[in-house]
Design an enzyme around this catalytic site. Structure first.
Site, mmCIF file in Angstrom:
data_model
loop_
_atom_site.group_PDB
_atom_site.id
_atom_site.type_symbol
_atom_site.label_atom_id
_atom_site.label_comp_id
_atom_site.label_asym_id
_atom_site.label_seq_id
_atom_site.Cartn_x
_atom_site.Cartn_y
_atom_site.Cartn_z
ATOM 1 N N CYS A 441 0.832 -1.204 0.000
ATOM 2 C CA CYS A 441 0.000 0.000 0.000
ATOM 3 C C CYS A 441 0.871 1.261 0.000
ATOM 4 C CB CYS A 441 -0.972 -0.037 1.177
ATOM 5 S SG CYS A 441 -2.368 1.103 0.988
ATOM 6 N N HIS A 544 -3.484 -5.400 1.018
ATOM 7 C CA HIS A 544 -3.337 -5.776 2.423
ATOM 8 C C HIS A 544 -3.803 -7.226 2.591
ATOM 9 C CE1 HIS A 544 -2.481 -1.743 3.861
ATOM 10 N NE2 HIS A 544 -3.521 -1.289 3.186
#
Length: 606
Positions: A441, A544
């Site tokens: 991310c 994630h």
């Protein structure tokens, strides 16, 4: 509508079946659900205790009962089918079904009860206590759900409907046997962005940014209280018990009248309250007594039990002091819980406050500990392998590591500046090609060539920053738009394999690299995701949770220097280990709490 009636007719013809373990979607709602009526014979019932009209695609109201679990209770489904058989009903259009609905609702529907767990301090063990109580009640065949009116956490997950809620409420929902956690369980989520400003997520979607003063003076007395009331009422109409979690301490007298996360929420829900104290911190009796004394009398009467938590050693040694505490407070100590070693994710970065390393494995991985680190539980599945973690705050912390992970962050630009100022970025450039480096991310965005914040959305200063340059990627923060989505993917490298994860990020990335994953979707064509340069041991992704399944975990660790062995894959999945940990936790509570008294309290008999 005709399609639903056709399906109901098939269900009526088939008869009562109970749980359908042969169905590919079982359990689609909660473990132990009754699958006799996958399609409700009463749709649309129009009963606002069970559903509501929502705007349809064409602007017309549509009856939405997707959150109603009433039809999936065994006693309900069995009774409905017996009445259908008794009356000889063979068609879903039979008007007598309406009479059955009125009858079955009067017999079986009731509004649920609420219990709140508050802590004498932060990190008292509220979250695990809620999880334990959820699992204990679920074991007794009750329909139970967690609820936290307001949570401040940078560890969040995406629900099946695409809402963002705190990760810990997802875990607690799992403890309750629920397979579909939703935004009702955490209607307000605060995600810190700076020293005194947070992004406020309402019902799973970004609402606005607030500074502390504005939040308490504008949001709380405005929409805040109403949001809490609407959602806790919604939950009580659908579950036997709503197990609520407080936030911080319930006795913060400086903000007591503006606190919608503790006793005010308990009042709104008409909840009984258990006070949890972390014994390991010392001063537990004083914490318990002081907390109760500071709470005004009108709210103090809600506190029905004290739980002394996290006792190392023999819990029986606490019993004498517990008796004196009961005398002084008038509140019974209903449990003394020993320390339990379980593999459960931490709620927020407070768990990392005084932590420099975790684990004892031979593969030492450096995880950059950004000031605004987010979703750091992404690394937890690595502990299933021979891994230990070093949290990197200085360049020297990278000495001797076998791999590096740049985790998620709430503010990519500010945390990248911090990493550059610390000299960590320069050290990472020296390590490129020598050890595997993974960015997730925000960390992935930092690995690109540029971070375009020319509108000043992330860092406050309008500028284009030069990234680490590990990938030929350009990340742009052009508008206040957040990507929130679950993903199913396939690893395109190594031996391949399935990958699950979720995206939660601001900004978009123009990728100029070979992809790491292929994302599959039921509704859209597949697309490539992530970046990889195998020859330089560089990897990046927005996903994630990419380590949760074995495929990517094993692939990433295979790039560790051959002098460090990668042990055989564990027999169980990460999800199975979480289930085992939740059972172990609940077992410890069952054995060390006065369960009968707890149930009497929950049932309103004490």
């Amino acid at each position: 509508m005709d399609c639903i009636k056709k399906k109901v007719n098939e269900e009526i013809k088939r008869g009562w079946i109970g749980s359908n373990h042969e169905c590919a979607y079982h359990p689609s709602h909660f473990t132990g659900q009754d699958c006799t009526f996958c399609y409700c014979p009463f749709y649309p019932c129009g009963d606002e205790d069970l559903g509501a009209n929502t705007p349809g695609k064409r602007g017309k109201p549509v009856w939405n009962c997707s959150d109603c679990l009433f039809i999936h209770r065994t006693e309900v489904a069995k009774y409905i089918m017996s009445e259908i058989r008794r009356l000889g009903i063979e068609d879903a259009a039979d008007p007598r079904l309406k009479d059955i609905f009125v009858d079955v609702k009067s017999k079986f529907w009731h509004e649920g009860r609420a219990v709140m767990v508050v802590g004498a301090t932060s990190d008292a063990g509220k979250s695990i206590t809620v999880a334990a109580i959820c699992r204990m009640l679920h074991r007794r065949g009750l329909l139970v759900a967690p609820f936290k009116s307001q949570n401040m956490s940078l560890n969040s997950k995406v629900t099946r409907s695409g809402a963002e809620i705190a990760m810990i409420q997802v875990l607690q929902a799992q403890a309750a046997g629920l397979t579909t956690p939703d935004a009702h369980m955490n209607p307000i989520l605060l995600k810190p962005k700076g020293d005194d400003i947070s992004q406020v997520i309402v019902c799973g979607k970004p609402f606005a940014d607030y500074r502390v003063k504005e939040y308490y003076e504008e949001f709380v007395p405005g929409p805040g209280i109403q949001i809490v009331k609407e959602h806790v009422d919604f939950m009580k109409k659908r579950y036997d018990y709503v197990v609520m979690e407080g936030a911080g301490s319930p006795a913060e007298i400086n903000i007591y009248e503006k606190d919608i996360a503790n006793m005010r929420a308990a009042e709104i829900a008409d909840a009984v309250v258990f006070l949890v104290v972390n014994v390991e911190w010392g001063g537990s009796y004083a914490y318990a007594l002081g907390t109760i004394e500071l709470i005004p009398e009108k709210d103090r009467k809600r506190i029905k039990g004290i739980i002394l938590n996290n006792v190392r050693g023999d819990p029986k040694k606490m019993l004498a002091g517990s008796g004196k505490l009961e005398e002084m407070t008038g509140v019974p100590v209903i449990g003394v819980i020993p320390h339990v070693d379980v593999m459960l994710p931490s709620e927020d970065s407070e768990a990392l406050r005084d932590t420099s390393r975790r684990g004892e494995g031979g593969i030492k991985i450096g995880v950059v500990k950004f000031p605004r680190i987010a979703n750091f539980t992404d690394i937890d599945p690595l502990f299933m392998d021979d891994v230990s973690i070093v949290y990197v705050q200085e360049p020297k912390d990278l000495d001797g590591v076998s791999a590096v992970i740049l985790p998620g962050t709430k503010n990519t630009v500010l945390d990248y500046r911090w990493m550059c100022d610390k000299g960590i970025s320069d050290r990472l450039k020296e390590m490129k090609g020598k050890v595997p480096i993974l960015g997730i991310c925000g960390g992935y965005q930092m690995m690109g060539a540029t971070l375009d914040d020319s509108l000043g959305i992330e860092g406050g200063t309008k500028e284009v920053l030069e990234g680490l340059g590990f990938f030929d990627n350009r990340s742009t923060f052009a508008e206040y738009k957040k990507t929130i989505a679950n993903r199913e993917a396939v690893l395109l490298k190594g031996d391949g394999g399935q990958v699950t994860g979720y995206e939660l990020h601001m900004g978009q990335t123009e990728v100029g690299e070979e992809p790491l994953f292929r994302v599959d979707s039921m509704f859209y064509p597949s697309w490539n995701e992530g970046s990889v340069r195998e020859e330089e041991k560089l990897f990046g992704t927005y996903l994630h949770g990419c380590f949760d399944l074995q495929a990517f975990r094993r692939y990433f660790l295979s790039f560790v220097d051959g002098s460090v062995s990668v042990r055989d894959a564990p027999a169980k999945s990460y999800e199975e280990l979480l289930e085992d940990s939740l059972d172990t936790l609940a077992d410890a509570f069952e054995e060390n709490i006065d369960v009968e008294r707890m149930m009497r309290i929950l049932e309103g008999k004490e």
